[in-house]
Scaffold this motif. Structure first.
Motif, PDB file in Angstrom:
ATOM      1  N   ASP A  44      -4.922  -2.083   4.586  1.00  0.00           N
ATOM      2  CA  ASP A  44      -3.693  -1.281   4.580  1.00  0.00           C
ATOM      3  C   ASP A  44      -2.880  -1.494   3.316  1.00  0.00           C
ATOM      4  O   ASP A  44      -2.357  -0.570   2.720  1.00  0.00           O
ATOM      5  CB  ASP A  44      -2.827  -1.647   5.793  1.00  0.00           C
ATOM      6  CG  ASP A  44      -3.183  -0.739   6.960  1.00  0.00           C
ATOM      7  OD1 ASP A  44      -4.131   0.057   6.798  1.00  0.00           O
ATOM      8  OD2 ASP A  44      -2.515  -0.845   8.008  1.00  0.00           O
ATOM      9  N   SER A  45      -2.790  -2.790   2.865  1.00  0.00           N
ATOM     10  CA  SER A  45      -1.937  -3.072   1.716  1.00  0.00           C
ATOM     11  C   SER A  45      -2.530  -2.528   0.420  1.00  0.00           C
ATOM     12  O   SER A  45      -1.845  -2.406  -0.575  1.00  0.00           O
ATOM     13  CB  SER A  45      -1.703  -4.572   1.598  1.00  0.00           C
ATOM     14  OG  SER A  45      -2.975  -5.176   1.529  1.00  0.00           O
ATOM     15  N   ASP A  46      -3.841  -2.210   0.449  1.00  0.00           N
ATOM     16  CA  ASP A  46      -4.472  -1.674  -0.767  1.00  0.00           C
ATOM     17  C   ASP A  46      -4.399  -0.155  -0.847  1.00  0.00           C
ATOM     18  O   ASP A  46      -4.911   0.443  -1.782  1.00  0.00           O
ATOM     19  CB  ASP A  46      -5.963  -2.046  -0.802  1.00  0.00           C
ATOM     20  CG  ASP A  46      -6.145  -3.530  -0.968  1.00  0.00           C
ATOM     21  OD1 ASP A  46      -5.240  -4.142  -1.548  1.00  0.00           O
ATOM     22  OD2 ASP A  46      -7.171  -4.043  -0.499  1.00  0.00           O
ATOM     23  N   LYS A  47      -3.787   0.472   0.136  1.00  0.00           N
ATOM     24  CA  LYS A  47      -3.809   1.934   0.170  1.00  0.00           C
ATOM     25  C   LYS A  47      -3.153   2.531  -1.064  1.00  0.00           C
ATOM     26  O   LYS A  47      -2.124   2.035  -1.534  1.00  0.00           O
ATOM     27  CB  LYS A  47      -3.062   2.439   1.402  1.00  0.00           C
ATOM     28  CG  LYS A  47      -3.890   2.383   2.649  1.00  0.00           C
ATOM     29  CD  LYS A  47      -3.163   3.045   3.767  1.00  0.00           C
ATOM     30  CE  LYS A  47      -4.065   3.126   4.977  1.00  0.00           C
ATOM     31  NZ  LYS A  47      -3.376   3.630   6.145  1.00  0.00           N
ATOM     32  N   THR A  48      -3.745   3.579  -1.574  1.00  0.00           N
ATOM     33  CA  THR A  48      -3.118   4.261  -2.707  1.00  0.00           C
ATOM     34  C   THR A  48      -1.901   5.005  -2.188  1.00  0.00           C
ATOM     35  O   THR A  48      -1.769   5.272  -0.982  1.00  0.00           O
ATOM     36  CB  THR A  48      -4.083   5.282  -3.320  1.00  0.00           C
ATOM     37  OG1 THR A  48      -4.354   6.260  -2.320  1.00  0.00           O
ATOM     38  CG2 THR A  48      -5.351   4.653  -3.805  1.00  0.00           C
ATOM     39  N   GLN A  49      -1.027   5.394  -3.129  1.00  0.00           N
ATOM     40  CA  GLN A  49       0.180   6.143  -2.739  1.00  0.00           C
ATOM     41  C   GLN A  49      -0.221   7.420  -2.009  1.00  0.00           C
ATOM     42  O   GLN A  49       0.386   7.806  -1.016  1.00  0.00           O
ATOM     43  CB  GLN A  49       0.949   6.482  -4.000  1.00  0.00           C
ATOM     44  CG  GLN A  49       2.436   6.461  -3.785  1.00  0.00           C
ATOM     45  CD  GLN A  49       3.150   6.871  -5.046  1.00  0.00           C
ATOM     46  OE1 GLN A  49       2.577   6.870  -6.139  1.00  0.00           O
ATOM     47  NE2 GLN A  49       4.400   7.242  -4.907  1.00  0.00           N
ATOM     48  N   GLU A  50      -1.298   8.012  -2.509  1.00  0.00           N
ATOM     49  CA  GLU A  50      -1.746   9.276  -1.905  1.00  0.00           C
ATOM     50  C   GLU A  50      -2.193   9.072  -0.458  1.00  0.00           C
ATOM     51  O   GLU A  50      -1.855   9.841   0.436  1.00  0.00           O
ATOM     52  CB  GLU A  50      -2.888   9.840  -2.736  1.00  0.00           C
ATOM     53  CG  GLU A  50      -3.064  11.325  -2.544  1.00  0.00           C
ATOM     54  CD  GLU A  50      -4.143  11.880  -3.459  1.00  0.00           C
ATOM     55  OE1 GLU A  50      -4.964  12.642  -2.965  1.00  0.00           O
ATOM     56  OE2 GLU A  50      -4.178  11.488  -4.656  1.00  0.00           O
ATOM     57  N   GLU A  51      -2.930   7.961  -0.233  1.00  0.00           N
ATOM     58  CA  GLU A  51      -3.391   7.673   1.129  1.00  0.00           C
ATOM     59  C   GLU A  51      -2.210   7.396   2.056  1.00  0.00           C
ATOM     60  O   GLU A  51      -2.181   7.828   3.202  1.00  0.00           O
ATOM     61  CB  GLU A  51      -4.349   6.484   1.132  1.00  0.00           C
ATOM     62  CG  GLU A  51      -5.734   6.864   0.649  1.00  0.00           C
ATOM     63  CD  GLU A  51      -6.591   5.621   0.347  1.00  0.00           C
ATOM     64  OE1 GLU A  51      -7.814   5.757   0.399  1.00  0.00           O
ATOM     65  OE2 GLU A  51      -6.029   4.539   0.054  1.00  0.00           O
ATOM     66  N   GLU A  52      -1.211   6.675   1.508  1.00  0.00           N
ATOM     67  CA  GLU A  52      -0.036   6.378   2.328  1.00  0.00           C
ATOM     68  C   GLU A  52       0.668   7.660   2.721  1.00  0.00           C
ATOM     69  O   GLU A  52       1.110   7.837   3.844  1.00  0.00           O
ATOM     70  CB  GLU A  52       0.925   5.458   1.577  1.00  0.00           C
ATOM     71  CG  GLU A  52       0.555   4.013   1.792  1.00  0.00           C
ATOM     72  CD  GLU A  52       1.364   3.066   0.950  1.00  0.00           C
ATOM     73  OE1 GLU A  52       2.376   3.502   0.363  1.00  0.00           O
ATOM     74  OE2 GLU A  52       0.974   1.895   0.868  1.00  0.00           O
ATOM     75  N   ASN A 110      10.471   9.020   2.027  1.00  0.00           N
ATOM     76  CA  ASN A 110       9.234   8.252   2.205  1.00  0.00           C
ATOM     77  C   ASN A 110       8.895   8.101   3.680  1.00  0.00           C
ATOM     78  O   ASN A 110       8.018   7.354   4.064  1.00  0.00           O
ATOM     79  CB  ASN A 110       9.325   6.882   1.510  1.00  0.00           C
ATOM     80  CG  ASN A 110      10.521   6.104   1.993  1.00  0.00           C
ATOM     81  OD1 ASN A 110      11.161   6.488   2.974  1.00  0.00           O
ATOM     82  ND2 ASN A 110      10.835   5.002   1.310  1.00  0.00           N
ATOM     83  N   LYS A 111       9.611   8.873   4.526  1.00  0.00           N
ATOM     84  CA  LYS A 111       9.360   8.803   5.971  1.00  0.00           C
ATOM     85  C   LYS A 111       8.543   9.992   6.487  1.00  0.00           C
ATOM     86  O   LYS A 111       8.126  10.019   7.624  1.00  0.00           O
ATOM     87  CB  LYS A 111      10.685   8.784   6.751  1.00  0.00           C
ATOM     88  CG  LYS A 111      11.628   7.664   6.370  1.00  0.00           C
ATOM     89  CD  LYS A 111      11.263   6.412   7.161  1.00  0.00           C
ATOM     90  CE  LYS A 111      12.266   5.300   7.046  1.00  0.00           C
ATOM     91  NZ  LYS A 111      12.736   5.010   5.711  1.00  0.00           N
ATOM     92  N   PHE A 112       8.418  11.032   5.670  1.00  0.00           N
ATOM     93  CA  PHE A 112       7.627  12.194   6.090  1.00  0.00           C
ATOM     94  C   PHE A 112       7.075  12.904   4.862  1.00  0.00           C
ATOM     95  O   PHE A 112       7.501  12.643   3.732  1.00  0.00           O
ATOM     96  CB  PHE A 112       8.469  13.171   6.942  1.00  0.00           C
ATOM     97  CG  PHE A 112       9.713  13.679   6.258  1.00  0.00           C
ATOM     98  CD1 PHE A 112       9.659  14.707   5.332  1.00  0.00           C
ATOM     99  CD2 PHE A 112      10.952  13.103   6.549  1.00  0.00           C
ATOM    100  CE1 PHE A 112      10.805  15.167   4.703  1.00  0.00           C
ATOM    101  CE2 PHE A 112      12.107  13.555   5.912  1.00  0.00           C
ATOM    102  CZ  PHE A 112      12.028  14.586   4.992  1.00  0.00           C
ATOM    103  N   GLN A 113       6.153  13.800   5.142  1.00  0.00           N
ATOM    104  CA  GLN A 113       5.564  14.570   4.046  1.00  0.00           C
ATOM    105  C   GLN A 113       5.637  16.054   4.404  1.00  0.00           C
ATOM    106  O   GLN A 113       5.389  16.414   5.560  1.00  0.00           O
ATOM    107  CB  GLN A 113       4.104  14.169   3.873  1.00  0.00           C
ATOM    108  CG  GLN A 113       3.524  14.628   2.568  1.00  0.00           C
ATOM    109  CD  GLN A 113       1.996  14.640   2.609  1.00  0.00           C
ATOM    110  OE1 GLN A 113       1.384  14.330   3.621  1.00  0.00           O
ATOM    111  NE2 GLN A 113       1.395  15.022   1.503  1.00  0.00           N
ATOM    112  N   PHE A 114       5.976  16.878   3.427  1.00  0.00           N
ATOM    113  CA  PHE A 114       6.001  18.319   3.679  1.00  0.00           C
ATOM    114  C   PHE A 114       4.592  18.895   3.605  1.00  0.00           C
ATOM    115  O   PHE A 114       3.808  18.521   2.715  1.00  0.00           O
ATOM    116  CB  PHE A 114       6.864  19.043   2.639  1.00  0.00           C
ATOM    117  CG  PHE A 114       8.336  18.822   2.825  1.00  0.00           C
ATOM    118  CD1 PHE A 114       8.946  19.033   4.061  1.00  0.00           C
ATOM    119  CD2 PHE A 114       9.131  18.406   1.756  1.00  0.00           C
ATOM    120  CE1 PHE A 114      10.306  18.826   4.232  1.00  0.00           C
ATOM    121  CE2 PHE A 114      10.486  18.196   1.918  1.00  0.00           C
ATOM    122  CZ  PHE A 114      11.084  18.407   3.161  1.00  0.00           C
TER     123      PHE A 114
END
Ligand SMILES: O=CC(=O)O
Length: 338
Positions: free
Chosen positions: A7-15, A42-46
């Motif tokens: 989980d901590s290695d996730k890319t920004q895109e994956e997050e 940073n709590k949701f994505q459109f």
């Protein structure tokens, strides 16, 4: 050496992919006016339906399980067909004050909450309502045209306008916006009375249950209510006749609240004195008859768009979405029969 994907290695895109999705059916006007980044979190994505090649229903079905909320705007309908494709949606947020594009009964039936622009636009809309009234009474735009056309020197002074102070003004719809209009008109020395669904216990202005009676007792009507089945064409021929040939009308609510065809005939026949209009029945197509009328002031549904209010709006929209996603009370939840 292989790289483990914890989980901590996730890319920004994956997050981002993991974030709850808020679907957009159309770009809200506020995005282009103050920038989409003002609505980021940073709590949701459109998820933007309009960026996809897929037909709308296919796009919504594909993402139906990750879409938790809808961000909508005036003119982008949120109807039963859309809601039934999105079983996980629990909130509809709209960037508008008006909710006539949202199927409220269907949202209620599905237990979906609704949040609108709350009070953020009330001052701006009230300012424009009073501006339109002053303009049409004092012939500000008409005399501006007169001077620009070089007619002052040739023809002399433009006809005088009429005084605002002392006018009997009737507010149709005493919600947030109507109340702000009333306060402003009182400060200008007008006599204020109103019509609303219910008598408001917190004001002493005379209340008229019947809008025709209000019109008969006023020099100007200011339409501030929302559009619903109840208010569509509420301002009809009898109301306009009751307002009379010395009477003015201002509309900053929704175009369909006035029977526009009747209003045009009344204006043409001199059965009412003038109008200040920010909203129309068939926007952005405005009836050509208005263009030749010097006693009508026209504005392209702009009452709400000041950068200052749009900034407040972006904070409210993000606040509502974040509150919903963390099970906190909404900042501007719409409650029926306010
Ligand atoms: O008309 C604009 C709005 O409802 O916000």
């Amino acid at each position: 050496m292989g790289v483990s994907n914890t989980d901590s290695d996730k890319t920004q895109e994956e997050e981002q992919q993991d974030l709850p999705k808020v679907v957009l059916l159309r770009p809200p006007p506020a995005f282009s006016l103050i920038g989409e980044e003002s609505f980021a979190s940073n709590k949701f994505q459109f998820l933007k339906t309009y960026d996809s090649q897929l037909p709308l229903d296919q796009f919504l079905s594909t993402h139906s399980h990750s879409i938790k909320a809808i961000l909508s705007s005036a003119g982008a309908p949120v109807n039963a067909d859309i809601l039934q494709l999105l079983p996980e949606v629990g909130l509809v947020v709209t960037t508008s004050a008006g909710l006539n594009h949202v199927d409220i009964p269907e949202c209620r039936r599905r237990g979906i909450k609704i949040a609108n622009a709350g009070h953020v636009y009330s001052d701006d809309v009230a300012d424009l309502a009073v501006g339109l009234l002053i303009d049409v009474l004092r012939k500000v735009s008409a005399s501006d045209r007169y001077v620009r056309q070089g007619l002052w020197a040739d023809k002399g002074n433009y006809p005088h306008g009429s005084k605002l102070g002392g006018k009997r003004t009737g507010i149709v719809g005493l919600g947030n916006i109507g109340y702000e209009v009333a306060k402003r008109l009182e400060a200008f020395g007008c006599v204020v009375s109103y019509n609303s669904r219910k008598k408001k216990p917190y004001v002493s202005y005379p209340f008229y249950h019947n809008v025709c009676e209000l019109a008969a007792n006023c020099d100007a009507l200011i339409i501030c209510c929302g559009l619903s089945d109840e208010t569509r064409h509420m301002i009809n021929k009898p109301v306009l006749s009751a307002l009379g040939k010395e009477g003015f009308i201002v509309n900053i609510g929704r175009g369909d609240i006035i029977d526009e065809k009747e209003m045009v005939s009344c204006l043409m026949r001199g059965e009412i004195a003038g109008a200040g209009l920010d909203v129309f029945e068939n926007e952005p197509n405005v009836r050509k008859e208005f263009f030749a009328m010097d006693n009508v002031v026209l504005s392209p549904h702009r009452a709400v768009f000041t950068p200052e209010s749009l900034k407040d709006l972006s904070q409210l929209v993000v606040g509502n979405l974040e509150a919903f996603l963390s099970n906190k009370p909404l900042l501007s939840e719409y409650v029926d029969n306010e």
